[in-house]
Design an enzyme around this catalytic site. Structure first.
Site, PDB file in Angstrom:
ATOM      1  N   GLY A  89       0.779  -1.238   0.000  1.00 24.10           N
ATOM      2  CA  GLY A  89       0.000   0.000   0.000  1.00 24.10           C
ATOM      3  C   GLY A  89       0.811   1.288   0.000  1.00 24.10           C
ATOM      4  N   GLY A 107      -4.220   0.509  13.842  1.00 24.76           N
ATOM      5  CA  GLY A 107      -2.890   0.813  14.374  1.00 24.76           C
ATOM      6  C   GLY A 107      -2.040  -0.422  14.615  1.00 24.76           C
ATOM      7  N   LYS A 141      -6.903   7.265  10.033  1.00 21.16           N
ATOM      8  CA  LYS A 141      -8.319   7.089  10.407  1.00 21.16           C
ATOM      9  C   LYS A 141      -8.387   6.987  11.929  1.00 21.16           C
ATOM     10  CE  LYS A 141     -10.055   3.971   6.795  1.00 21.16           C
ATOM     11  NZ  LYS A 141     -10.605   2.602   6.576  1.00 21.16           N
ATOM     12  N   ASP A 196      -5.059   2.493  10.502  1.00 20.85           N
ATOM     13  CA  ASP A 196      -6.469   2.212  10.764  1.00 20.85           C
ATOM     14  C   ASP A 196      -6.584   1.812  12.244  1.00 20.85           C
ATOM     15  OD1 ASP A 196      -9.131   1.759   9.677  1.00 20.85           O
ATOM     16  OD2 ASP A 196      -8.734  -0.375   9.743  1.00 20.85           O
ATOM     17  N   GLU A 218       3.987   4.535   5.456  1.00 14.94           N
ATOM     18  CA  GLU A 218       2.838   3.627   5.329  1.00 14.94           C
ATOM     19  C   GLU A 218       1.671   4.372   4.679  1.00 14.94           C
ATOM     20  OE1 GLU A 218       1.558   1.009   4.935  1.00 14.94           O
ATOM     21  OE2 GLU A 218       0.580   0.051   6.634  1.00 14.94           O
TER      22      GLU A 218
HETATM   23  P1  IMP Z   1      -4.281  -1.410  10.741  1.00 15.55           P
HETATM   24  O1  IMP Z   1      -3.333  -2.495  11.192  1.00 15.55           O
HETATM   25  O2  IMP Z   1      -5.695  -1.712  11.167  1.00 15.55           O
HETATM   26  O3  IMP Z   1      -3.853  -0.037  11.127  1.00 15.55           O
HETATM   27  O4  IMP Z   1      -4.367  -1.543   9.189  1.00 15.55           O
HETATM   28  C1  IMP Z   1      -3.519  -0.961   8.347  1.00 15.55           C
HETATM   29  C2  IMP Z   1      -3.602  -1.649   6.995  1.00 15.55           C
HETATM   30  O5  IMP Z   1      -4.943  -1.977   6.637  1.00 15.55           O
HETATM   31  C3  IMP Z   1      -3.120  -0.704   5.945  1.00 15.55           C
HETATM   32  O6  IMP Z   1      -1.756  -0.888   5.718  1.00 15.55           O
HETATM   33  C4  IMP Z   1      -3.958  -1.076   4.746  1.00 15.55           C
HETATM   34  O7  IMP Z   1      -3.297  -2.053   4.003  1.00 15.55           O
HETATM   35  C5  IMP Z   1      -5.226  -1.656   5.293  1.00 15.55           C
HETATM   36  N1  IMP Z   1      -6.346  -0.696   5.260  1.00 15.55           N
HETATM   37  C6  IMP Z   1      -6.933  -0.079   6.304  1.00 15.55           C
HETATM   38  N2  IMP Z   1      -7.913   0.734   5.918  1.00 15.55           N
HETATM   39  C7  IMP Z   1      -7.951   0.644   4.572  1.00 15.55           C
HETATM   40  C8  IMP Z   1      -8.767   1.281   3.569  1.00 15.55           C
HETATM   41  O8  IMP Z   1      -9.668   2.112   3.826  1.00 15.55           O
HETATM   42  N3  IMP Z   1      -8.505   0.925   2.294  1.00 15.55           N
HETATM   43  C9  IMP Z   1      -7.527   0.026   1.948  1.00 15.55           C
HETATM   44  N4  IMP Z   1      -6.749  -0.571   2.847  1.00 15.55           N
HETATM   45  C10 IMP Z   1      -6.954  -0.273   4.157  1.00 15.55           C
HETATM   46 MG    MG Z   2      -0.827  -1.298   3.931  1.00 15.80          MG
END
Ligand code: IMP
Ligand code: MG
Length: 188
Positions: free
Chosen positions: A53, A115, A141, A113, A109
């Site tokens: 990403g 985290g 977010k 989201d 990154e």
């Molecule tokens: P976290 O571990 O929940 O913070 O997720 C982070 C990862 O989830 C990011 O590196 C993205 O790959 C994916 N992700 C979270 N939200 C989105 C979104 O709205 N669109 C696409 N990928 C997302």
């Molecule tokens: Mg990602």
């Protein structure tokens, strides 16, 4: 859920609205690049991109830096194709080629989201004794946060919507879009 045949319908089929257009992205990435260039003026930072990403963001950010720096890549997985929620501990699927000991590391990154992904990667990198370790994220977010993540450089704060484009995927499609779009709610 996007598959090979529905992807051929084109991104517009999945797009509710553009959240951040190309010009706005470009201006913000340039501003972050200027800020990082000033903050690391006397250093040679190592930018670590979280694949996949973060790749569009990191390459544009790198081109906006005016200081010497190095690039490396790592990959972790926390979301499966079709899954829209974090599940458990992210797994490291590709490790660095660089020894980060005594280096000034900037983790780049696409989005924070819950985290968990960045939290996990930071803990892992910290054990390798970098001189400094900071986070640069394009999208934040905050309403979805489950664990605290120290973000030094933030592109945009966004609401709790699922976005795609500019590196972020919908079931591995549409990472190539030059803008950030919101997916149609009924397709989630
Ligand atoms: P976290 O571990 O929940 O913070 O997720 C982070 C990862 O989830 C990011 O590196 C993205 O790959 C994916 N992700 C979270 N939200 C989105 C979104 O709205 N669109 C696409 N990928 C997302
Ligand atoms: Mg990602």
């Amino acid at each position: 859920m996007v598959d090979e045949s529905t992807a051929r319908l084109g991104y517009a089929h999945f797009l509710e609205r553009v959240l951040i257009d190309e010009d706005t992205l470009r201006a913000r990435v340039a501003a972050l690049g200027a800020q990082i260039s000033a903050d690391y003026a006397d250093k040679t930072p190592l930018l670590i991109c979280l694949l996949r990403g973060g790749v569009m963001f990191m390459t544009d950010l790198s081109r906006s830096l005016t200081i010497p720096h190095h690039l490396d890549f790592m990959a972790v997985s926390s979301y499966g194709v079709g899954a829209r929620v974090t599940r458990g501990q992210p797994r490291i699927t590709l490790d660095l080629n660089t020894d980060i000991r005594a280096r000034h590391v900037l983790l780049v990154e696409d989005i924070v989201d819950s985290g968990h992904t960045v939290d996990h990667v930071l803990r892992m990198l910290q054990t390798r004794d970098p001189a400094s370790l900071k986070v640069c994220v394009l999208l934040d977010k905050p309403s979805r946060r489950e664990v605290y993540v120290p973000i030094t450089y933030r592109g945009f704060e966004i609401p709790d919507v699922f976005v795609f484009g500019y590196g972020l995927d919908l079931d591995e499609y549409f990472r190539n879009l030059p803008f950030i779009g919101v997916v149609k709610q009924e397709l989630l």
